[in-house]
Design an enzyme around this catalytic site. Structure first.
Site, short mmCIF file in Angstrom:
data_model
loop_
_atom_site.label_atom_id
_atom_site.label_comp_id
_atom_site.label_asym_id
_atom_site.label_seq_id
_atom_site.Cartn_x
_atom_site.Cartn_y
_atom_site.Cartn_z
N CYS A 147 0.59 -1.76 -0.13
CA CYS A 147 -0.04 -0.35 -0.18
C CYS A 147 1.07 1.24 0.02
O CYS A 147 0.33 2.39 -0.41
CB CYS A 147 -0.74 -0.30 1.01
N HIS A 272 -2.33 6.49 3.40
CA HIS A 272 -1.63 6.73 3.89
C HIS A 272 -0.68 8.03 2.81
O HIS A 272 -1.83 8.66 2.00
CB HIS A 272 -0.55 5.55 3.06
N1 LIG Z 1 -4.34 -3.05 4.42
C1 LIG Z 1 -4.11 -3.15 4.17
O1 LIG Z 1 -3.18 -1.36 3.48
C2 LIG Z 1 -2.88 -3.65 3.04
C3 LIG Z 1 -2.72 -2.84 1.45
C4 LIG Z 1 -2.12 -3.47 0.95
C5 LIG Z 1 -1.96 -5.46 0.89
N2 LIG Z 1 -2.74 -6.09 2.20
C6 LIG Z 1 -2.54 -7.01 2.36
O2 LIG Z 1 -3.40 -7.53 1.82
C7 LIG Z 1 -3.63 -8.80 3.05
C8 LIG Z 1 -4.95 -8.79 3.95
O3 LIG Z 1 -4.60 -7.75 4.80
P1 LIG Z 1 -6.29 -6.69 5.19
O4 LIG Z 1 -5.60 -5.83 6.34
O5 LIG Z 1 -7.22 -6.91 4.82
O6 LIG Z 1 -5.81 -8.60 7.19
P2 LIG Z 1 -6.76 -8.47 7.97
O7 LIG Z 1 -7.76 -7.28 8.05
O8 LIG Z 1 -6.14 -8.89 8.48
O9 LIG Z 1 -8.09 -9.73 7.42
C9 LIG Z 1 -7.54 -10.90 6.41
C10 LIG Z 1 -8.16 -11.60 6.11
O10 LIG Z 1 -7.55 -12.63 6.00
C11 LIG Z 1 -8.41 -14.17 6.21
N3 LIG Z 1 -7.79 -15.30 6.90
C12 LIG Z 1 -6.31 -15.31 7.58
N4 LIG Z 1 -6.38 -16.71 7.86
C13 LIG Z 1 -6.53 -17.23 6.83
C14 LIG Z 1 -6.59 -18.83 6.91
N5 LIG Z 1 -6.00 -18.99 7.45
N6 LIG Z 1 -7.46 -19.22 5.52
C15 LIG Z 1 -8.58 -18.57 4.72
N7 LIG Z 1 -8.45 -17.17 5.46
C16 LIG Z 1 -7.60 -16.38 6.22
C17 LIG Z 1 -9.11 -13.62 7.36
O11 LIG Z 1 -10.45 -13.66 7.60
P3 LIG Z 1 -11.35 -14.38 8.99
O12 LIG Z 1 -11.81 -12.78 8.85
O13 LIG Z 1 -12.12 -15.52 8.30
O14 LIG Z 1 -9.71 -14.11 10.33
C18 LIG Z 1 -9.71 -12.27 6.60
O15 LIG Z 1 -10.57 -11.84 5.68
C19 LIG Z 1 -2.09 -8.31 3.73
O16 LIG Z 1 -1.40 -9.84 3.27
C20 LIG Z 1 -2.22 -6.82 3.98
O17 LIG Z 1 -0.74 -7.21 3.40
C21 LIG Z 1 -3.12 -4.74 3.43
#
Ligand SMILES: NC(=O)c1ccc[n+]([C@@H]2O[C@H](COP(=O)([O-])OP(=O)(O)OC[C@H]3O[C@@H](n4cnc5c(N)ncnc54)[C@H](OP(=O)(O)O)[C@@H]3O)[C@@H](O)[C@H]2O)c1
Length: 367
Positions: A147, A272
């Site tokens: 991001c 950001h």
């Molecule tokens: N936040 C940002 O600004 C951003 C920007 C760019 C990229 N990212 C990337 O995008 C990804 C998601 O980030 P996020 O911020 O959305 O994280 P988050 O809010 O913690 O959400 C994580 C997601 O992954 C699922 N998950 C976790 N463990 C799992 C498993 N073992 N099997 C299946 N699903 C699973 C969770 O499902 P449950 O709800 O069922 O636990 C939830 O839907 C990460 O790789 C992060 O680095 C994030």
């Protein structure tokens, strides 16, 4: 109406052109996934079935996409049956394990994690800058940049095309939602705890008041700035700082680009901000930079300091473009520009770029 996985979609190459591609959203319940469902509901409806997937913890929950309630499925091999494009918004280790499985089942994976971004056989794509790269995907996976890089790279790609970028020095002011749902919950509860108190006036008082409620951050983020994002790498660099360097180089196709980043967390929920010192091969002018940025797709110039106009995260949150202000030519270097850039880390910084890549891929399938 509630829809759930019918298991009847076939989705092999031969019949793709005749129908809309089927999409799976893995991580639909997360910070990025939730924004993605909103974006899929707003953009042109190019998808057939949209299947929602998360961990077993969320199985059976119902989420709304395109105005319909859809039941969340637990991640398994079967959820990729008949799927043409699978968006992954899950932690790195989940993507590392499951994206190749989805690809082996015939889906093109668009992955938001860091698991594949630097793999030479996985293109790292920002459609405004290098959409062509999405066509060559030996592993069946296309990666979405992190991001922080995404929040600035559309503007920098436009300037690079005209002036030829040679160096970047970047400081980030990163929102807590970059650390997922946990980051947002942590800041909100810390803000509630400090509100109406005199905290923030003596050394360590905020840290003592927060106790062990630091969430994913190494120090209190309320009433504070924290010069850290990511995990520790060699020589004191953070993983986030190295991502900005490595990913900017890959997206722009400039393996030797000099990049220095310092990543800092600030008490902002989403969006950001970055200060950027960008040095070019050629001399620059502010008027020229304004013209390039104003005509670049996905960029908005907001730069009238006399009128107090510049982008701030509180104004930019929830919008799609990269916002650029405070454009100045460096006082000591006619080839360098100073910029202040803001971008919603959950929209262009994650979900929107994923949706745009998936649309490029879907366009190939239906061409
Ligand atoms: N936040 C940002 O600004 C951003 C920007 C760019 C990229 N990212 C990337 O995008 C990804 C998601 O980030 P996020 O911020 O959305 O994280 P988050 O809010 O913690 O959400 C994580 C997601 O992954 C699922 N998950 C976790 N463990 C799992 C498993 N073992 N099997 C299946 N699903 C699973 C969770 O499902 P449950 O709800 O069922 O636990 C939830 O839907 C990460 O790789 C992060 O680095 C994030």
């Amino acid at each position: 109406m509630t829809t759930s996985f019918s298991g009847t979609a076939t989705g092999r190459v031969g019949d793709r052109a005749a129908r809309k591609p089927h999409l799976a959203v893995v991580g639909a319940t997360g910070a990025v996934g939730s924004v993605l469902l909103g974006i899929l509901s707003e953009r042109a409806d190019i998808w057939g079935e949209i299947r929602l997937v998360a961990s077993a913890r969320s199985a059976g929950r119902k989420l709304t996409v395109r105005g319909e309630e859809v039941e969340v499925l637990a991640l398994s091999e079967e959820v990729f049956d008949g799927i043409d494009v699978a968006m992954f918004d899950v932690p790195d280790e989940v993507s590392a394990q499951w994206a190749p499985i989805a690809a082996a089942k015939g889906a093109v994976v668009v992955d938001n994690s860091a698991a594949f971004r630097l793999d030479p056989d996985v293109p790292l794509v920002v459609p405004e800058v290098n959409a062509h790269a999405a066509r060559v995907r030996p592993r069946g996976i296309v990666a979405n940049p992190n991001c922080t890089t995404l929040s600035m790279i559309v503007a920098l790609g436009a300037l690079h095309a005209e002036y030829g970028l040679s160096e970047l020095i970047v400081s980030s002011y990163q929102a807590v939602s970059g650390a997922g749902k946990d980051g947002v919950d942590t800041l909100r509860s810390q803000l509630a705890a400090v509100s109406g108190t005199e905290l923030g006036t003596t050394p360590g008082d905020v840290r003592r008041a927060m106790g062990d409620t630091l969430g994913p951050f190494p120090a209190p983020v309320a009433l504070n700035v924290v010069p850290w994002a990511g995990s520790l790498r060699e020589d004191g660099w953070s993983s986030e700082e190295l991502k900005v360097r490595d990913e900017s180089r890959k997206i722009l196709g400039l393996p030797g680009l000099r990049v220095t980043a310092t990543c800092v967390r600030v008490p902002v929920i989403t969006t950001h901000s970055l200060t950027v010192h960008a040095r070019f091969e050629n001399e620059v002018t502010v008027a020229g930079a304004h013209e390039i940025l104003a005509s670049a797709p996905g960029v908005v110039v907001c730069d009238d300091p006399e009128a107090g106009e510049f982008p701030t995260p509180a104004d930019v949150v929830g919008t799609d473009p990269t916002w650029v202000g405070r454009v100045r030519r460096s006082l000591d270097d006619p080839r360098a520009l100073e910029l202040f850039v803001c971008g919603d880390n959950l929209r262009k910084g994650a979900a929107l770029n994923t949706a745009q890549i998936a649309e490029v891929v879907a366009g190939e399938m239906t061409a």
